[in-house]
Motif scaffolding. Structure first.
Motif, PDB file in Angstrom:
ATOM      1  N   TRP A  20       0.826  -1.216   0.000  1.00  0.00           N
ATOM      2  CA  TRP A  20       0.000   0.000   0.000  1.00  0.00           C
ATOM      3  C   TRP A  20       0.852   1.255   0.000  1.00  0.00           C
ATOM      4  CZ3 TRP A  20       0.026   3.699   3.855  1.00  0.00           C
ATOM      5  CH2 TRP A  20       0.618   3.341   5.071  1.00  0.00           C
ATOM      6  N   LEU A  21       2.047   1.192   0.621  1.00  0.00           N
ATOM      7  CA  LEU A  21       2.952   2.336   0.585  1.00  0.00           C
ATOM      8  C   LEU A  21       3.498   2.536  -0.827  1.00  0.00           C
ATOM      9  CD1 LEU A  21       4.962   1.970   3.910  1.00  0.00           C
ATOM     10  CD2 LEU A  21       3.317   3.755   3.326  1.00  0.00           C
ATOM     11  N   GLU A  22       3.804   1.410  -1.502  1.00  0.00           N
ATOM     12  CA  GLU A  22       4.295   1.517  -2.872  1.00  0.00           C
ATOM     13  C   GLU A  22       3.235   2.122  -3.783  1.00  0.00           C
ATOM     14  OE1 GLU A  22       5.400  -2.467  -3.783  1.00  0.00           O
ATOM     15  OE2 GLU A  22       7.432  -2.247  -3.003  1.00  0.00           O
ATOM     16  N   ASP A  23       1.971   1.798  -3.516  1.00  0.00           N
ATOM     17  CA  ASP A  23       0.890   2.335  -4.337  1.00  0.00           C
ATOM     18  C   ASP A  23       0.795   3.849  -4.211  1.00  0.00           C
ATOM     19  OD1 ASP A  23       0.290  -0.176  -5.189  1.00  0.00           O
ATOM     20  OD2 ASP A  23      -1.368  -0.491  -3.773  1.00  0.00           O
ATOM     21  N   PHE A  24       0.955   4.334  -2.972  1.00  0.00           N
ATOM     22  CA  PHE A  24       0.863   5.777  -2.765  1.00  0.00           C
ATOM     23  C   PHE A  24       2.127   6.492  -3.245  1.00  0.00           C
ATOM     24  CE2 PHE A  24      -2.481   4.822   0.440  1.00  0.00           C
ATOM     25  CZ  PHE A  24      -3.449   5.677  -0.051  1.00  0.00           C
ATOM     26  N   GLY A  25       3.293   5.950  -2.869  1.00  0.00           N
ATOM     27  CA  GLY A  25       4.557   6.552  -3.274  1.00  0.00           C
ATOM     28  C   GLY A  25       4.648   8.015  -2.866  1.00  0.00           C
ATOM     29  N   ALA A  26       5.146   8.835  -3.790  1.00  0.00           N
ATOM     30  CA  ALA A  26       5.362  10.258  -3.507  1.00  0.00           C
ATOM     31  C   ALA A  26       4.059  11.022  -3.336  1.00  0.00           C
ATOM     32  CB  ALA A  26       6.181  10.879  -4.627  1.00  0.00           C
ATOM     33  N   SER A  27       2.915  10.421  -3.706  1.00  0.00           N
ATOM     34  CA  SER A  27       1.650  11.141  -3.589  1.00  0.00           C
ATOM     35  C   SER A  27       1.240  11.371  -2.144  1.00  0.00           C
ATOM     36  CB  SER A  27       0.537  10.385  -4.326  1.00  0.00           C
ATOM     37  OG  SER A  27       0.241   9.160  -3.683  1.00  0.00           O
ATOM     38  N   LEU A  28       1.967  10.744  -1.194  1.00  0.00           N
ATOM     39  CA  LEU A  28       1.709  11.026   0.218  1.00  0.00           C
ATOM     40  C   LEU A  28       2.133  12.442   0.587  1.00  0.00           C
ATOM     41  CD1 LEU A  28       2.879   7.658   1.807  1.00  0.00           C
ATOM     42  CD2 LEU A  28       0.542   8.545   1.815  1.00  0.00           C
ATOM     43  N   LEU A  29       2.985  13.037  -0.214  1.00  0.00           N
ATOM     44  CA  LEU A  29       3.468  14.394   0.053  1.00  0.00           C
ATOM     45  C   LEU A  29       2.670  15.409  -0.752  1.00  0.00           C
ATOM     46  CD1 LEU A  29       7.324  13.793  -0.155  1.00  0.00           C
ATOM     47  CD2 LEU A  29       5.881  13.787   1.891  1.00  0.00           C
ATOM     48  N   ARG A  30       2.549  16.615  -0.198  1.00  0.00           N
ATOM     49  CA  ARG A  30       1.951  17.694  -0.958  1.00  0.00           C
ATOM     50  C   ARG A  30       2.789  17.949  -2.208  1.00  0.00           C
ATOM     51  NH1 ARG A  30       2.236  21.828   3.726  1.00  0.00           N
ATOM     52  NH2 ARG A  30       2.467  23.267   1.977  1.00  0.00           N
ATOM     53  N   PRO A  31       2.168  18.155  -3.355  1.00  0.00           N
ATOM     54  CA  PRO A  31       2.923  18.286  -4.615  1.00  0.00           C
ATOM     55  C   PRO A  31       3.982  19.371  -4.582  1.00  0.00           C
ATOM     56  CG  PRO A  31       0.573  18.088  -5.053  1.00  0.00           C
ATOM     57  CD  PRO A  31       0.711  18.214  -3.567  1.00  0.00           C
ATOM     58  N   GLU A  32       3.672  20.509  -3.934  1.00  0.00           N
ATOM     59  CA  GLU A  32       4.630  21.617  -3.946  1.00  0.00           C
ATOM     60  C   GLU A  32       5.868  21.334  -3.111  1.00  0.00           C
ATOM     61  OE1 GLU A  32       1.562  22.744  -0.723  1.00  0.00           O
ATOM     62  OE2 GLU A  32       1.659  21.608  -2.599  1.00  0.00           O
ATOM     63  N   LEU A  33       5.849  20.232  -2.330  1.00  0.00           N
ATOM     64  CA  LEU A  33       7.009  19.875  -1.513  1.00  0.00           C
ATOM     65  C   LEU A  33       7.848  18.781  -2.165  1.00  0.00           C
ATOM     66  CD1 LEU A  33       5.456  19.861   2.085  1.00  0.00           C
ATOM     67  CD2 LEU A  33       6.590  21.721   0.881  1.00  0.00           C
ATOM     68  N   GLY A  34       7.587  18.495  -3.441  1.00  0.00           N
ATOM     69  CA  GLY A  34       8.325  17.440  -4.126  1.00  0.00           C
ATOM     70  C   GLY A  34       9.818  17.674  -4.159  1.00  0.00           C
ATOM     71  N   ALA A  35      10.231  18.936  -4.310  1.00  0.00           N
ATOM     72  CA  ALA A  35      11.661  19.267  -4.357  1.00  0.00           C
ATOM     73  C   ALA A  35      12.140  19.881  -3.041  1.00  0.00           C
ATOM     74  CB  ALA A  35      11.933  20.240  -5.507  1.00  0.00           C
ATOM     75  N   TYR A  36      11.348  19.703  -2.004  1.00  0.00           N
ATOM     76  CA  TYR A  36      11.667  20.293  -0.700  1.00  0.00           C
ATOM     77  C   TYR A  36      12.901  19.624  -0.103  1.00  0.00           C
ATOM     78  CZ  TYR A  36      10.772  22.012   4.037  1.00  0.00           C
ATOM     79  OH  TYR A  36      10.861  22.617   5.264  1.00  0.00           O
ATOM     80  N   SER A  37      13.744  20.380   0.562  1.00  0.00           N
ATOM     81  CA  SER A  37      14.981  19.832   1.106  1.00  0.00           C
ATOM     82  C   SER A  37      15.288  20.492   2.445  1.00  0.00           C
ATOM     83  CB  SER A  37      16.144  20.059   0.130  1.00  0.00           C
ATOM     84  OG  SER A  37      16.322  21.440  -0.107  1.00  0.00           O
ATOM     85  N   PRO A  38      16.180  19.892   3.240  1.00  0.00           N
ATOM     86  CA  PRO A  38      16.540  20.483   4.533  1.00  0.00           C
ATOM     87  C   PRO A  38      17.225  21.841   4.362  1.00  0.00           C
ATOM     88  CG  PRO A  38      17.251  18.195   4.403  1.00  0.00           C
ATOM     89  CD  PRO A  38      16.838  18.604   3.025  1.00  0.00           C
ATOM     90  N   ALA A  39      17.289  22.596   5.460  1.00  0.00           N
ATOM     91  CA  ALA A  39      17.967  23.893   5.442  1.00  0.00           C
ATOM     92  C   ALA A  39      19.401  23.705   4.974  1.00  0.00           C
ATOM     93  CB  ALA A  39      17.931  24.530   6.824  1.00  0.00           C
ATOM     94  N   SER A  40      19.774  24.389   3.892  1.00  0.00           N
ATOM     95  CA  SER A  40      21.074  24.163   3.259  1.00  0.00           C
ATOM     96  C   SER A  40      22.235  24.542   4.168  1.00  0.00           C
ATOM     97  CB  SER A  40      21.151  24.955   1.947  1.00  0.00           C
ATOM     98  OG  SER A  40      20.862  26.321   2.182  1.00  0.00           O
ATOM     99  N   ASN A  41      22.049  25.588   4.994  1.00  0.00           N
ATOM    100  CA  ASN A  41      23.150  25.995   5.871  1.00  0.00           C
ATOM    101  C   ASN A  41      23.432  24.926   6.924  1.00  0.00           C
ATOM    102  OD1 ASN A  41      20.627  26.593   7.040  1.00  0.00           O
ATOM    103  ND2 ASN A  41      21.462  28.257   8.268  1.00  0.00           N
ATOM    104  N   LEU A  42      22.360  24.329   7.481  1.00  0.00           N
ATOM    105  CA  LEU A  42      22.549  23.280   8.476  1.00  0.00           C
ATOM    106  C   LEU A  42      23.127  22.023   7.839  1.00  0.00           C
ATOM    107  CD1 LEU A  42      19.221  23.667  10.501  1.00  0.00           C
ATOM    108  CD2 LEU A  42      21.486  24.540  11.101  1.00  0.00           C
ATOM    109  N   SER A  43      22.639  21.694   6.646  1.00  0.00           N
ATOM    110  CA  SER A  43      23.139  20.497   5.961  1.00  0.00           C
ATOM    111  C   SER A  43      24.620  20.626   5.632  1.00  0.00           C
ATOM    112  CB  SER A  43      22.342  20.262   4.672  1.00  0.00           C
ATOM    113  OG  SER A  43      20.980  20.021   4.958  1.00  0.00           O
ATOM    114  N   GLN A  44      25.019  21.780   5.099  1.00  0.00           N
ATOM    115  CA  GLN A  44      26.433  21.960   4.765  1.00  0.00           C
ATOM    116  C   GLN A  44      27.283  21.924   6.019  1.00  0.00           C
ATOM    117  OE1 GLN A  44      27.942  24.846   1.794  1.00  0.00           O
ATOM    118  NE2 GLN A  44      29.196  25.701   3.428  1.00  0.00           N
ATOM    119  N   ASN A  45      26.797  22.531   7.092  1.00  0.00           N
ATOM    120  CA  ASN A  45      27.572  22.552   8.325  1.00  0.00           C
ATOM    121  C   ASN A  45      27.799  21.142   8.856  1.00  0.00           C
ATOM    122  OD1 ASN A  45      28.838  24.075  10.545  1.00  0.00           O
ATOM    123  ND2 ASN A  45      27.157  23.271  11.769  1.00  0.00           N
TER     124      ASN A  45
END
Length: 464
Positions: A20-45
């Motif tokens: 059932w998770l495979e069926d939903f896949g990325a559709s569990l997320l809001r579409p506008e958050l498809g390219a959403y990523s962590p805070a770049s400053n924290l990630s680089q640090n």
């Protein structure tokens, strides 16, 4: 559990996947958050710190962590109240809210009849409060480009329309009435986020610039989040808040992360003016449904700081003088090497433009047919001289091809530098004057030498 055909049903309990998770896949997320990523400053640090722990000699000028120790009265208070594990009022204990209001009345001349203790909401960092403000707001959010890495993602998370205001070095990276006016949409409900002093540029707005903004914002009926987290680190030692000129429409946010060196304690606050009481109530309600309250020991520690504005001002002024001396060194060295640098007026940052290196960088990277990017340049700088920087694009909303970087001049022993300033004050006639020209060289290593190497690198690339 086996099925009728003898095969094991995939229940997901084995840590693998579920149909059932495979069926939903990325559709569990809001579409506008498809390219959403962590805070770049924290990630680089995180990446740079891991490499440093592995033994790489990297000077990290890419992360805005205060170099200064937390003032001792706050540390002592935290220890004293460490056993207090109670839920406290969501907006903060009354004593702390009173101290916040009085602190900004005395240091920033905010009107106490408009910015009252009842208008204060404390939270686990001003970042959380800005997000809640956006979340309860109904309308369009306006932010500068460049701006802090988190404002734009917060508009996505809160589901708000966002207008990015393209800024330029010619205007010292500042938001102006003309720039806002050229980007107005038809939505009459408008919220501007204004950082002063600014991250990532270090710019500070003058009295005349604030007056022009106040007149325009009042006329166009903007609500303003005036992000003043770096206010106590104004190099002039005298902060000017937009809330003095536009009090009825300004929500002031600040906290302990920068001037007090307590970023990990997560204590921020917002001061709402009385005309925005309904807005404050909505944010206060959201607080009860999200973070409940700030940690009790941290609230008492914050009270120990904010309840003593005179001593706090001494600490933050010493810090600001140190940072100003180091900023001038960075500006001078990089400008002499050909970079375009708008002088900083406060905080930890510069946004130098290394466009002068483009042709040489193209040859070094072997990309004659491809434009170098800021990210590629920063990778080359890290590889060549062991200095970590953050490209301004795209994290700070600048074009990826632009060779601007955020430089954080905070990698040094802040405790030793503060002690040196205290000793100088015993001999000084004026404790607000610029520090001696050699101060940064003596007390601000390794940032001082890293910037010298960066300037030398910039020269060498132009000759490549």
């Amino acid at each position: 559990m086996p099925t009728e055909d003898g095969k094991s049903a995939n229940t997901g309990m084995d840590g693998l996947t579920s149909p059932w998770l495979e069926d939903f896949g990325a559709s569990l997320l809001r579409p506008e958050l498809g390219a959403y990523s962590p805070a770049s400053n924290l990630s680089q640090n995180d990446v740079i710190r891991a490499r440093q722990r592995a033994g790489e000699p990297i000077v990290n000028l890419g992360f805005g962590q205060s170099p200064f120790p937390i003032p001792q009265p706050a540390v002592d208070s935290l220890r004293q109240h460490a056993a207090d594990g109670r839920y406290l009022p969501a907006c903060g204990i009354p004593e702390l809210r009173q101290a916040v209001s009085e602190f900004h009345r005395r240091l920033d001349q905010l009107d106490p009849d408009i910015f009252t203790p009842d208008g204060v909401v404390c939270g686990p960092g001003s970042k959380e409060l800005i997000f809640l403000i956006m979340t309860v707001f109904r309308g369009t959010v306006y932010i500068g480009a460049p701006s802090w890495t988190t404002y734009r993602p917060q508009t996505l998370l809160s589901g708000r329309s966002c207008v990015t205001l393209g800024l330029s070095a010619a205007d010292s990276w500042k938001i102006t009435p003309e720039i806002i006016g050229a980007n107005l949409t038809g939505d009459p409900r408008r919220l501007l986020v204004l950082a002063n002093p600014d991250n990532p540029t270090g710019q500070v707005y003058s009295d005349s610039e604030l007056a022009a903004l106040a007149e325009f914002l009042r006329r166009e009926r903007f609500i303003v989040v005036s992000d003043e987290i770096y206010a106590r680190l104004n190099f002039s030692l005298s902060h000017r808040s937009l809330a003095r000129l536009y009090p009825e429409g300004c929500i002031v946010t600040s906290g302990l992360s920068k001037w007090a060196g307590a970023g990990g304690w997560r204590l921020g606050y917002a001061l709402f003016p009385r005309p925005l009481e309904s807005f404050r109530r909505a944010v206060a309600s959201a607080a009860t449904h999200t973070y409940s309250c700030c940690a009790a020991p941290v609230q008492h520690a914050a009270l120990a700081l904010l309840g003593n504005p005179e001593e706090t001002a001494k600490h933050s002024n010493r810090s600001a003088r140190i940072l100003a001396a180091l900023a001038r060194h960075c500006e001078r060295r990089l400008t002499e090497a050909g970079a375009v640098v708008a002088p900083a007026g406060g905080g930890f940052y510069l946004l130098p433009d290394f466009e002068v290196a483009r042709e040489g960088l193209r040859r070094l990277l072997g990309s004659a047919s491809k434009e170098p990017t800021g990210a590629a340049m920063c990778e080359r700088i890290l590889s060549d001289i062991g200095v970590a920087l953050m490209p301004a694009g795209p994290a700070f909303l600048r074009p990826e091809s632009e060779l601007t970087v955020r430089l954080c001049f905070v990698e040094f022993d802040g405790a030793a530098a503060l002690q040196a300033v205290r000793e100088l004050e015993l001999e000084e006639a004026d404790n607000s004057a610029p520090l001696p020209d050699d101060f940064a060289a003596k007390y601000c290593e390794p940032t001082y030498s890293a910037v010298v190497r960066l300037a030398d690198w910039l020269r060498s690339v132009q000759q490549a």
